[in-house]
Structure formats: C-alpha cells, structure tokens
Design a protein around this motif. Structure first.
Motif, short mmCIF file in Angstrom:
data_model
loop_
_atom_site.label_atom_id
_atom_site.label_comp_id
_atom_site.label_asym_id
_atom_site.label_seq_id
_atom_site.Cartn_x
_atom_site.Cartn_y
_atom_site.Cartn_z
N GLY A 64 0.60 -1.16 -0.35
CA GLY A 64 0.29 0.22 -0.24
C GLY A 64 0.82 0.89 0.06
N GLY A 65 2.18 1.56 0.21
CA GLY A 65 3.17 2.21 -0.07
C GLY A 65 3.55 2.81 -0.96
N SER A 66 4.33 3.75 -1.30
CA SER A 66 4.48 4.21 -2.23
C SER A 66 6.47 4.57 -2.27
N LEU A 67 7.01 4.29 -3.30
CA LEU A 67 8.06 4.30 -3.86
C LEU A 67 8.15 5.26 -5.20
N ARG A 68 9.25 6.29 -5.25
CA ARG A 68 9.23 6.84 -6.37
C ARG A 68 10.96 6.11 -7.05
N ASP A 113 -0.23 -4.52 -18.23
CA ASP A 113 -0.83 -4.53 -17.16
C ASP A 113 -1.36 -4.43 -16.10
N SER A 114 0.02 -4.57 -15.33
CA SER A 114 0.24 -4.83 -13.79
C SER A 114 0.40 -3.29 -13.37
N ALA A 115 0.74 -2.06 -13.61
CA ALA A 115 1.21 -0.72 -14.17
C ALA A 115 0.21 -0.02 -13.67
N LYS A 116 -0.98 -0.40 -14.45
CA LYS A 116 -1.77 0.06 -15.40
C LYS A 116 -2.31 1.02 -13.66
N GLY A 117 -2.38 2.38 -13.43
CA GLY A 117 -3.64 2.69 -12.51
C GLY A 117 -2.25 3.11 -11.54
N ARG A 118 -1.71 2.58 -10.50
CA ARG A 118 -0.80 1.90 -9.84
C ARG A 118 0.44 3.69 -10.18
N MET A 175 5.53 4.80 -8.31
CA MET A 175 5.58 3.20 -7.98
C MET A 175 3.91 3.52 -6.46
N ASN A 176 2.61 4.11 -6.21
CA ASN A 176 1.84 3.32 -5.55
C ASN A 176 0.53 2.77 -5.86
N ASN A 177 0.53 2.67 -4.24
CA ASN A 177 -0.26 1.16 -4.04
C ASN A 177 0.51 -0.08 -4.27
N LEU A 178 2.04 0.05 -3.38
CA LEU A 178 2.52 -1.32 -4.25
C LEU A 178 2.09 -2.20 -3.36
N LYS A 179 2.08 -3.55 -4.22
CA LYS A 179 1.87 -5.39 -3.58
C LYS A 179 2.80 -6.00 -3.37
N GLY A 216 20.37 -2.00 -11.37
CA GLY A 216 19.16 -2.22 -10.99
C GLY A 216 19.07 -1.59 -9.66
N THR A 217 17.66 -1.16 -8.94
CA THR A 217 17.43 -1.00 -7.38
C THR A 217 16.31 -2.22 -6.76
N LEU A 218 16.47 -2.25 -5.68
CA LEU A 218 15.89 -3.57 -5.50
C LEU A 218 14.78 -2.95 -4.49
N VAL A 219 13.72 -3.34 -5.24
CA VAL A 219 12.51 -2.58 -3.93
C VAL A 219 12.04 -4.30 -3.58
N THR A 220 11.46 -3.74 -2.03
CA THR A 220 10.45 -5.31 -1.35
C THR A 220 9.69 -4.28 -0.86
N VAL A 221 8.45 -4.87 -0.87
CA VAL A 221 7.51 -4.71 -0.05
C VAL A 221 6.88 -5.72 -0.12
N SER A 222 6.53 -4.97 1.69
CA SER A 222 6.29 -6.75 2.41
C SER A 222 4.57 -6.81 2.65
N SER A 223 4.03 -7.32 3.02
CA SER A 223 2.40 -7.63 3.29
C SER A 223 2.11 -7.77 4.65
#
Length: 123
Positions: free
Chosen positions: A14-18, A61-66, A82-86, A116-123
C-alpha cells in the motif's frame, strides 16, 4: 555511458516509492526510456516506457493505475512513481534506453541498460 537507477527500498504493501534513473555520458533526450523488473525466479518483464518527448507512454497491465513514468530531459533522468505497492511488485527494477520505444516495450535488445535497484514490498 551509464544509467544509474536509485530509489528502491523496503516498503509495506500500500506504500509508495519513487525510482529515478540518471543517465550520464551522453544525452538521452532523443531516446525512449523505460523500466523493467525481474522478480526472484522469474523472467524479466516490462513495466513502463516513455518516448523521448513524453508524448507516448506505455504501461504493463500490472502497472496501470498505480505507476506513473515521467522524464526530465534537462536532467537526463527518468522517474517511476509507484503507488499502492503490492508484494508481487517485489523485484529488481532496471532502467533502459533505446532510440525506439517499441524496443523498450519489448524488453529485449535495448542499447543501454542500467544497474538495478531492489524494491521489496512486505505484506
């Protein structure tokens, strides 16, 4: 010539990153630029791309809207908001550049790749 991605990190669902991708060594103002990602154990996939003028933008498609891709040619930089991250967004994110934006969308054979840069989204 170098593309350097930054801005990754650990964020809760649900968080965001830029993410930012700074290009150096030449001007990329006439290049299509974009983002791809690769999750552990999965193939690399296209995320978003933007034409040199910003007039054409493509999203998976996975990125559209977020996610929102943008660029600042004066700074030779492309961004990915990147908003509303999953949790399924967890991956190493790479930026790439090519004179043809369709090549970036296809995810193969781009002229330039960045680390690259690592993005980790925790549940």
């Amino acid at each position: 010539v170098q593309l350097q991605a930054s801005g990754g990190g650990l964020v809760q669902a649900g968080g965001s990153l830029r993410l930012s991708c700074a290009a150096s060594g030449r001007t990329f103002s006439n290049y299509g630029m974009g983002w791809l990602r690769q999750a552990p154990g999965k193939e690399r996939e296209f995320v978003a791309a933007i034409s040199w003028s910003g007039g054409s933008i493509y999203y998976a498609d996975s990125a559209k809207g977020r996610f929102t891709i943008s660029r600042d040619n004066a700074k030779n930089t492309v961004y990915l908001q990147m908003n509303n991250l999953k949790p399924e967004d967890t991956a190493v994110y790479y930026c790439a550049a090519d004179p043809r934006i369709t090549t970036v969308v296809g995810g193969q054979g781009m002229d330039f790749w960045g680390k690259g840069t690592l993005v980790t989204v925790s549940s």
